[in-house]
Design an enzyme around this catalytic site. Structure first.
Site, short mmCIF file in Angstrom:
data_model
loop_
_atom_site.label_atom_id
_atom_site.label_comp_id
_atom_site.label_asym_id
_atom_site.label_seq_id
_atom_site.Cartn_x
_atom_site.Cartn_y
_atom_site.Cartn_z
N GLY A 155 0.78 -1.23 0.00
CA GLY A 155 0.00 0.00 0.00
C GLY A 155 0.81 1.28 0.00
O GLY A 155 0.28 2.35 -0.27
N PRO B 131 6.78 8.12 -5.50
CA PRO B 131 6.72 8.94 -6.71
C PRO B 131 7.51 8.28 -7.85
O PRO B 131 8.63 7.81 -7.64
CB PRO B 131 7.37 10.25 -6.29
CG PRO B 131 7.22 10.29 -4.80
CD PRO B 131 7.32 8.84 -4.36
N LEU C 136 8.83 9.63 -10.38
CA LEU C 136 9.94 10.48 -10.81
C LEU C 136 10.73 10.89 -9.59
O LEU C 136 10.15 11.36 -8.61
CB LEU C 136 9.40 11.72 -11.53
CG LEU C 136 10.43 12.71 -12.03
CD1 LEU C 136 11.30 12.10 -13.11
CD2 LEU C 136 9.72 13.95 -12.56
N LEU D 30 14.86 12.27 -8.03
CA LEU D 30 16.19 12.83 -8.31
C LEU D 30 17.24 11.78 -8.03
O LEU D 30 17.40 11.34 -6.89
CB LEU D 30 16.45 14.07 -7.43
CG LEU D 30 17.83 14.69 -7.61
CD1 LEU D 30 17.95 15.36 -8.97
CD2 LEU D 30 18.12 15.68 -6.50
N GLY D 31 17.96 11.37 -9.04
CA GLY D 31 19.10 10.47 -8.87
C GLY D 31 20.33 11.29 -8.52
O GLY D 31 20.51 12.39 -9.03
N ASP E 200 16.94 9.69 -4.56
CA ASP E 200 17.61 8.39 -4.63
C ASP E 200 19.10 8.58 -4.39
O ASP E 200 19.75 9.38 -5.08
CB ASP E 200 17.38 7.77 -6.00
CG ASP E 200 18.12 6.46 -6.15
OD1 ASP E 200 17.52 5.42 -5.82
OD2 ASP E 200 19.29 6.48 -6.58
N TYR F 65 27.73 6.04 -3.34
CA TYR F 65 27.88 7.36 -3.97
C TYR F 65 28.71 8.31 -3.12
O TYR F 65 29.23 9.30 -3.64
CB TYR F 65 26.52 8.01 -4.24
CG TYR F 65 25.57 7.22 -5.11
CD1 TYR F 65 25.97 6.11 -5.84
CD2 TYR F 65 24.24 7.60 -5.18
CE1 TYR F 65 25.07 5.39 -6.62
CE2 TYR F 65 23.34 6.90 -5.96
CZ TYR F 65 23.76 5.79 -6.67
OH TYR F 65 22.86 5.09 -7.43
N LYS G 64 20.80 2.48 -0.80
CA LYS G 64 21.10 1.12 -1.24
C LYS G 64 22.23 0.48 -0.45
O LYS G 64 23.18 1.15 -0.05
CB LYS G 64 21.46 1.14 -2.72
CG LYS G 64 20.37 1.73 -3.59
CD LYS G 64 20.85 1.91 -5.02
CE LYS G 64 19.95 2.87 -5.76
NZ LYS G 64 20.27 4.27 -5.47
N HIS H 291 21.97 -2.88 -3.89
CA HIS H 291 22.45 -2.06 -4.99
C HIS H 291 22.73 -2.88 -6.25
O HIS H 291 22.46 -2.46 -7.35
CB HIS H 291 23.73 -1.32 -4.57
CG HIS H 291 24.01 -0.13 -5.43
ND1 HIS H 291 24.34 1.09 -4.89
CD2 HIS H 291 24.01 0.06 -6.74
CE1 HIS H 291 24.53 1.97 -5.86
NE2 HIS H 291 24.33 1.35 -6.99
#
Length: 119
Positions: A12, A16, A18, A20-21, A46, A51, A80, A113
């Protein structure tokens, strides 16, 4: 960016479609990028331990919450698990490290990841 479609998970919860990476986002730039994205209506951010920018992303998120632009519940944060943390005993500590890096109490989605582990 009102009206961004959301994907509904089997439990449930909604994400979204879309977001932002932040891969390869440079330290010093990513904080501004996240703040600008939130101001533009992005609600999905994200990131990943790999990173190396979770701390700065967390600062940006907390700044936007503090200035009342959004609430934490308005946002969908994904991070991740990196490949050298796949052993069962490493998963929870790795998640806790990402939470500490982000300065958040929870993430909305914690992904593996990559589907194979490093030694």
């Amino acid at each position: 960016m009102a009206g961004i479609p959301k994907i509904t998970f089997s439990n449930g919860y909604k994400m979204p479609a879309l977001g932002l990476g932040t891969y390869k986002s440079q330290l010093g730039d990513v904080k501004r990028a996240v703040k600008d994205a939130i101001d533009l209506g992005y609600r999905h951010i994200d990131t990943a331990f790999f990173y190396g920018n979770e701390k700065e992303i967390g600062e940006a998120i907390r700044d936007k919450i503090e200035d009342s632009s959004v609430t934490r519940e308005d946002l969908f944060i994904t991070t991740k698990l990196w490949n050298n943390f796949h052993k069962e005993e490493y998963i929870v500590p790795a998640c806790k490290q990402s939470l500490a890096n982000l300065g958040l109490d929870y993430v909305d989605l914690f992904l593996v990841h990559w589907p194979f582990a490093f030694k």
